[in-house]
Design a protein around this motif. Structure first.
Motif, PDB file in Angstrom:
ATOM      1  N   LEU A  31      33.198  23.207  32.075  1.00  0.00           N
ATOM      2  CA  LEU A  31      31.858  22.627  32.018  1.00  0.00           C
ATOM      3  C   LEU A  31      31.661  21.588  33.113  1.00  0.00           C
ATOM      4  N   VAL A  32      32.695  20.789  33.371  1.00  0.00           N
ATOM      5  CA  VAL A  32      32.627  19.799  34.453  1.00  0.00           C
ATOM      6  C   VAL A  32      32.488  20.493  35.804  1.00  0.00           C
ATOM      7  N   LEU A  33      33.236  21.576  36.008  1.00  0.00           N
ATOM      8  CA  LEU A  33      33.107  22.332  37.257  1.00  0.00           C
ATOM      9  C   LEU A  33      31.703  22.878  37.427  1.00  0.00           C
ATOM     10  N   PHE A  34      31.122  23.373  36.322  1.00  0.00           N
ATOM     11  CA  PHE A  34      29.772  23.927  36.397  1.00  0.00           C
ATOM     12  C   PHE A  34      28.746  22.835  36.700  1.00  0.00           C
ATOM     13  N   CYS A  35      28.898  21.669  36.069  1.00  0.00           N
ATOM     14  CA  CYS A  35      27.957  20.576  36.312  1.00  0.00           C
ATOM     15  C   CYS A  35      28.076  20.026  37.726  1.00  0.00           C
ATOM     16  N   ASN A  36      29.284  20.078  38.289  1.00  0.00           N
ATOM     17  CA  ASN A  36      29.486  19.614  39.659  1.00  0.00           C
ATOM     18  C   ASN A  36      29.179  20.684  40.695  1.00  0.00           C
ATOM     19  N   GLU A  37      28.662  21.814  40.218  1.00  0.00           N
ATOM     20  CA  GLU A  37      28.276  22.936  41.083  1.00  0.00           C
ATOM     21  C   GLU A  37      29.444  23.429  41.924  1.00  0.00           C
ATOM     22  N   CYS A  38      30.628  23.434  41.328  1.00  0.00           N
ATOM     23  CA  CYS A  38      31.788  23.991  42.014  1.00  0.00           C
ATOM     24  C   CYS A  38      31.726  25.517  41.950  1.00  0.00           C
ATOM     25  N   LYS A  39      32.271  26.132  42.957  1.00  0.00           N
ATOM     26  CA  LYS A  39      32.302  27.584  42.993  1.00  0.00           C
ATOM     27  C   LYS A  39      33.383  28.092  42.058  1.00  0.00           C
ATOM     28  N   LEU A  40      32.979  28.876  41.042  1.00  0.00           N
ATOM     29  CA  LEU A  40      33.917  29.408  40.072  1.00  0.00           C
ATOM     30  C   LEU A  40      34.464  30.743  40.547  1.00  0.00           C
ATOM     31  N   ARG A  41      35.753  30.919  40.362  1.00  0.00           N
ATOM     32  CA  ARG A  41      36.384  32.171  40.727  1.00  0.00           C
ATOM     33  C   ARG A  41      36.206  33.198  39.615  1.00  0.00           C
ATOM     34  N   SER A  42      36.535  34.437  39.945  1.00  0.00           N
ATOM     35  CA  SER A  42      36.394  35.501  38.940  1.00  0.00           C
ATOM     36  C   SER A  42      37.330  35.275  37.764  1.00  0.00           C
ATOM     37  N   THR A  43      38.522  34.763  38.047  1.00  0.00           N
ATOM     38  CA  THR A  43      39.452  34.492  36.953  1.00  0.00           C
ATOM     39  C   THR A  43      38.944  33.380  36.037  1.00  0.00           C
ATOM     40  N   ASP A  44      38.138  32.457  36.579  1.00  0.00           N
ATOM     41  CA  ASP A  44      37.587  31.394  35.741  1.00  0.00           C
ATOM     42  C   ASP A  44      36.665  31.969  34.675  1.00  0.00           C
ATOM     43  N   LEU A  45      35.881  32.972  35.030  1.00  0.00           N
ATOM     44  CA  LEU A  45      34.996  33.614  34.059  1.00  0.00           C
ATOM     45  C   LEU A  45      35.814  34.303  32.968  1.00  0.00           C
ATOM     46  N   ILE A  46      36.891  34.962  33.360  1.00  0.00           N
ATOM     47  CA  ILE A  46      37.748  35.632  32.379  1.00  0.00           C
ATOM     48  C   ILE A  46      38.392  34.606  31.454  1.00  0.00           C
ATOM     49  N   LEU A  47      38.886  33.516  32.021  1.00  0.00           N
ATOM     50  CA  LEU A  47      39.579  32.512  31.220  1.00  0.00           C
ATOM     51  C   LEU A  47      38.628  31.792  30.273  1.00  0.00           C
ATOM     52  N   LYS A 126      32.738  42.335  40.682  1.00  0.00           N
ATOM     53  CA  LYS A 126      31.330  42.567  40.374  1.00  0.00           C
ATOM     54  C   LYS A 126      31.126  43.058  38.944  1.00  0.00           C
ATOM     55  N   TYR A 127      32.130  43.709  38.381  1.00  0.00           N
ATOM     56  CA  TYR A 127      31.978  44.311  37.054  1.00  0.00           C
ATOM     57  C   TYR A 127      32.679  43.513  35.961  1.00  0.00           C
ATOM     58  N   ILE A 128      33.230  42.359  36.294  1.00  0.00           N
ATOM     59  CA  ILE A 128      33.931  41.574  35.285  1.00  0.00           C
ATOM     60  C   ILE A 128      32.962  41.053  34.221  1.00  0.00           C
ATOM     61  N   GLY A 129      31.860  40.459  34.660  1.00  0.00           N
ATOM     62  CA  GLY A 129      30.887  39.925  33.709  1.00  0.00           C
ATOM     63  C   GLY A 129      30.327  40.998  32.795  1.00  0.00           C
ATOM     64  N   PHE A 130      30.023  42.152  33.369  1.00  0.00           N
ATOM     65  CA  PHE A 130      29.491  43.256  32.562  1.00  0.00           C
ATOM     66  C   PHE A 130      30.529  43.752  31.559  1.00  0.00           C
ATOM     67  N   SER A 131      31.784  43.864  31.992  1.00  0.00           N
ATOM     68  CA  SER A 131      32.843  44.349  31.104  1.00  0.00           C
ATOM     69  C   SER A 131      33.074  43.403  29.937  1.00  0.00           C
ATOM     70  N   ILE A 132      33.080  42.100  30.213  1.00  0.00           N
ATOM     71  CA  ILE A 132      33.299  41.121  29.146  1.00  0.00           C
ATOM     72  C   ILE A 132      32.124  41.117  28.166  1.00  0.00           C
ATOM     73  N   SER A 133      30.906  41.152  28.689  1.00  0.00           N
ATOM     74  CA  SER A 133      29.737  41.179  27.811  1.00  0.00           C
ATOM     75  C   SER A 133      29.726  42.432  26.940  1.00  0.00           C
ATOM     76  N   LEU A 134      30.060  43.567  27.540  1.00  0.00           N
ATOM     77  CA  LEU A 134      30.122  44.809  26.778  1.00  0.00           C
ATOM     78  C   LEU A 134      31.190  44.739  25.699  1.00  0.00           C
ATOM     79  N   CYS A 135      32.314  44.100  26.007  1.00  0.00           N
ATOM     80  CA  CYS A 135      33.390  43.958  25.027  1.00  0.00           C
ATOM     81  C   CYS A 135      32.926  43.128  23.830  1.00  0.00           C
ATOM     82  N   TRP A 136      32.279  41.987  24.085  1.00  0.00           N
ATOM     83  CA  TRP A 136      31.790  41.157  22.987  1.00  0.00           C
ATOM     84  C   TRP A 136      30.794  41.920  22.121  1.00  0.00           C
ATOM     85  N   ILE A 137      29.843  42.588  22.757  1.00  0.00           N
ATOM     86  CA  ILE A 137      28.814  43.309  22.005  1.00  0.00           C
ATOM     87  C   ILE A 137      29.427  44.440  21.201  1.00  0.00           C
TER      88      ILE A 137
END
Length: 298
Positions: A31-47, A126-137
């Motif tokens: 959350l701190v990284l997001f508020c500081n507008e840091c660039k998040l890596r793909s692994t950050d989204l997975i974690l 590119k497909y990480i976000g879609f895969s995770i969202s599909l998994c949750w749903i």
């Protein structure tokens, strides 16, 4: 109250508190990284999603187990039991998928340019976000089919085939329902586990070959520093190895509890403790002081 219940309740309370502290600390870091507008890596989204899934498991299992061992189990009625089992199944299933996804993605990331993964390296993120969202749903929808099979001992008195989980009872369904459950949950979990083992073995082999190639370019007096990719890969390998160890032991204990319709007190509580070990320790395995400080400062 029995002294063993008090001791077990304190163990569940400590494990839940440590797990909540670790997972929410990691969520606060992102959350701190997001508020500081840091660039998040793909692994950050997975974690981030792994932390959320693990938090779901800890809250839905640790809190009721703590209350039960401390004599507060009368708060769990039929609807609460259904909701708790639903959250546990969703959190466990999503955690398995995301851990597998993390292992495979890191394997693709560190693979050499001449490997079979070279075409997927640019497309995977590119497909990480879609895969995770599909998994949750998918798991939220699929798990909504089974809450009708969960009963609490306060509302159901005459069931002959029911498994005691301490704070709730689970009714065993017919063979068709159990076959559907195995097809929708057990088989994918086995497949994800096999993929994690294969991906981890590939990463270990890649790291070994890389170490062998670069050894001759370093002098004896200068100690080579490990690259950030290697350090990240090693942390993920430790995470996956820890997950597979606790998951295998938890699966064995789950089978023992399911086959025994009146499992012992030790078996039920040991199963609950083991099932929460990975969600509890995983955030501490992922925390890297050097990377956290560097990303927060710069």
């Amino acid at each position: 109250m029995d002294s063993r219940d008090v001791a077990m309740g304190l163990m569940f309370l400590s494990q839940t508190a440590v797990g909540v502290l670790g997972n929410f600390s990691l969520l606060y870091y992102y959350l701190v990284l997001f508020c500081n507008e840091c660039k998040l890596r793909s692994t950050d989204l997975i974690l981030r999603h792994l932390v959320m899934a693990n938090s779901l498991v800890i809250l839905s299992k640790g809190i009721p187990q703590t209350m039960t061992t401390l004599g507060l189990k009368h708060y769990f009625n039929d609807y609460v039991c259904k909701f708790l089992f639903y959250m546990q199944r969703v959190g466990r299933s999503v955690s398995i998928f995301i851990t597998c996804l993390l292992s495979i993605f890191q394997n693709i990331t560190i693979s050499p340019m001449n490997s079979c993964w070279k075409d997927l390296r640019g497309k995977a993120s590119k497909y990480i976000g879609f895969s995770i969202s599909l998994c949750w749903i998918l798991y939220m929808v699929v798990n909504s089919i089974f809450p009708l099979q969960i009963f609490s001992k306060w509302s159901i008195k005459n069931l002959t085939k029911k498994t005691n989980y301490g704070y709730c009872f689970s009714q065993s369904g017919d063979k068709i329902s159990e076959s559907v459950y195995a097809a929708l949950f057990v088989f994918p979990e086995v497949v994800f586990s096999m993929l994690m083992i294969w991906s981890s073995g590939s990463m270990v082999l890649l790291l070994y070959r890389h170490k062998q190639r670069v050894q001759h370019i370093h002098s004896i007096k200068v100690s080579p520093r490990t690259s950030p990719e290697s350090r990240a890969t090693q942390r993920i390998l430790v995470l996956v190895g820890t997950f597979l160890s606790f998951y295998t032991l938890s699966s064995i204990l789950n089978v023992c509890v399911a086959l025994d319709f009146n499992p012992s007190w030790w078996l039920v509580n040991s199963n609950s403790l083991i099932s929460m070990c990975f969600p509890t320790v995983s955030p501490f395995l992922l925390m890297s002081p050097d990377s956290i400080l560097s990303r927060l400062c710069f």
